[in-house]
Design a protein around this motif. Sequence first.
Motif, short mmCIF file in Angstrom:
data_model
loop_
_atom_site.label_atom_id
_atom_site.label_comp_id
_atom_site.label_asym_id
_atom_site.label_seq_id
_atom_site.Cartn_x
_atom_site.Cartn_y
_atom_site.Cartn_z
N ALA A 32 0.80 -1.03 -0.07
CA ALA A 32 0.16 0.05 0.04
C ALA A 32 1.01 1.26 0.16
CB ALA A 32 -0.75 0.24 1.16
N PRO A 33 0.53 2.46 -0.82
CA PRO A 33 1.49 3.49 -0.60
C PRO A 33 1.53 4.18 0.60
CG PRO A 33 -0.64 3.50 -2.27
CD PRO A 33 -0.80 2.37 -1.47
N ILE A 38 6.02 4.97 4.75
CA ILE A 38 6.38 4.70 6.13
C ILE A 38 7.75 4.11 5.91
CG2 ILE A 38 5.89 3.39 8.25
CD1 ILE A 38 2.97 4.06 7.45
N CYS A 39 7.91 2.95 5.19
CA CYS A 39 9.27 2.36 5.14
C CYS A 39 10.23 3.17 4.50
CB CYS A 39 8.99 1.01 4.29
SG CYS A 39 7.99 -0.22 5.31
N THR A 40 10.12 4.14 3.87
CA THR A 40 11.13 4.88 2.78
C THR A 40 11.47 6.24 3.66
OG1 THR A 40 9.43 5.84 1.41
CG2 THR A 40 10.55 3.80 0.95
N HIS A 41 10.64 6.56 4.74
CA HIS A 41 10.56 8.08 5.29
C HIS A 41 11.11 7.53 6.81
CE1 HIS A 41 9.54 11.92 6.96
NE2 HIS A 41 10.06 12.21 5.96
N LEU A 42 12.30 7.77 7.36
CA LEU A 42 12.67 7.19 8.62
C LEU A 42 11.80 8.13 9.77
CD1 LEU A 42 14.51 5.46 10.23
CD2 LEU A 42 16.09 7.40 10.09
N PRO A 43 11.62 9.30 9.72
CA PRO A 43 10.75 10.06 10.83
C PRO A 43 9.28 9.09 10.93
CG PRO A 43 11.63 11.51 9.50
CD PRO A 43 12.01 10.42 8.75
N CYS A 84 -4.49 8.75 3.44
CA CYS A 84 -3.18 9.58 3.36
C CYS A 84 -2.25 9.05 1.78
CB CYS A 84 -2.17 9.71 4.54
SG CYS A 84 -3.07 10.52 5.89
N GLY A 85 -2.48 7.76 1.46
CA GLY A 85 -1.69 7.45 0.43
C GLY A 85 -0.31 7.62 0.86
N ALA A 86 0.68 8.09 -0.01
CA ALA A 86 1.94 8.36 0.32
C ALA A 86 2.22 9.72 0.68
CB ALA A 86 2.71 8.09 -1.11
N ASP A 87 1.20 10.58 0.80
CA ASP A 87 1.48 11.88 1.41
C ASP A 87 2.05 12.18 2.60
OD1 ASP A 87 1.08 14.42 2.46
OD2 ASP A 87 -0.81 14.98 1.49
N VAL A 88 3.27 12.25 2.87
CA VAL A 88 4.24 12.34 3.83
C VAL A 88 3.61 13.48 4.96
CG1 VAL A 88 6.43 12.82 5.23
CG2 VAL A 88 6.13 11.38 2.81
N ALA A 89 3.02 14.46 4.56
CA ALA A 89 2.64 15.34 5.55
C ALA A 89 1.18 14.99 6.21
CB ALA A 89 2.27 16.81 4.76
N CYS A 90 0.41 14.41 5.57
CA CYS A 90 -0.60 13.53 5.94
C CYS A 90 -0.47 12.73 6.87
CB CYS A 90 -1.69 13.26 4.53
SG CYS A 90 -3.27 12.31 5.06
N LEU A 91 0.35 11.52 6.37
CA LEU A 91 0.84 10.73 7.40
C LEU A 91 1.55 11.08 8.55
CD1 LEU A 91 2.16 8.20 4.57
CD2 LEU A 91 0.14 7.81 6.04
N THR A 92 2.47 12.05 8.69
CA THR A 92 2.94 12.59 9.76
C THR A 92 1.88 13.44 10.79
OG1 THR A 92 4.92 13.18 8.64
CG2 THR A 92 4.71 14.26 10.81
N ALA A 93 0.81 14.03 10.27
CA ALA A 93 0.09 14.50 11.12
C ALA A 93 -1.15 13.18 11.65
CB ALA A 93 -1.06 15.36 10.25
N ALA A 94 -1.28 12.32 10.61
CA ALA A 94 -2.14 11.29 11.37
C ALA A 94 -1.46 10.49 12.70
CB ALA A 94 -2.28 10.11 10.12
#
Length: 115
Positions: A32-33, A38-43, A84-94
């Motif tokens: 899933a995106p 998550i796997c490619t973005h260390l934070p 959120c899909g691959a949206d890093v800002a959305c994932l971070t907020a979640a």
Amino acid sequence: MSRLFPAVLALATLTFGSYAHAASFPCDKAEAPDEKAICTHLPLNDRDIEMATRFEILKAVLPMGGQGKLRDDQEAWLQERRTCGADVACLTAAYDARLKVLRAVLSEFAKQGPQ
């Protein structure tokens, strides 16, 4: 249960000490995106491990009714995360929102002490 809590906290300490390089799910099977991001973005990866660890601690120490609500809330949150899909800002907020909740519940539980 009073003996369980220190053991769970010790496990959490060990887990947090080595969580920087692995997500709470197998990255080699991520499809899933949101999982790939998550796997490619260390934070994000770090937030995922903290979230999973806090979830497991709470699952181990909450009474049965609390465990059910915790699982239901986690499932709802996972569905939200997927949007959120691959949206890093959305994932971070979640993740930040979920971690705030889990930290507060764990803090409140710790204040109550052994029952």
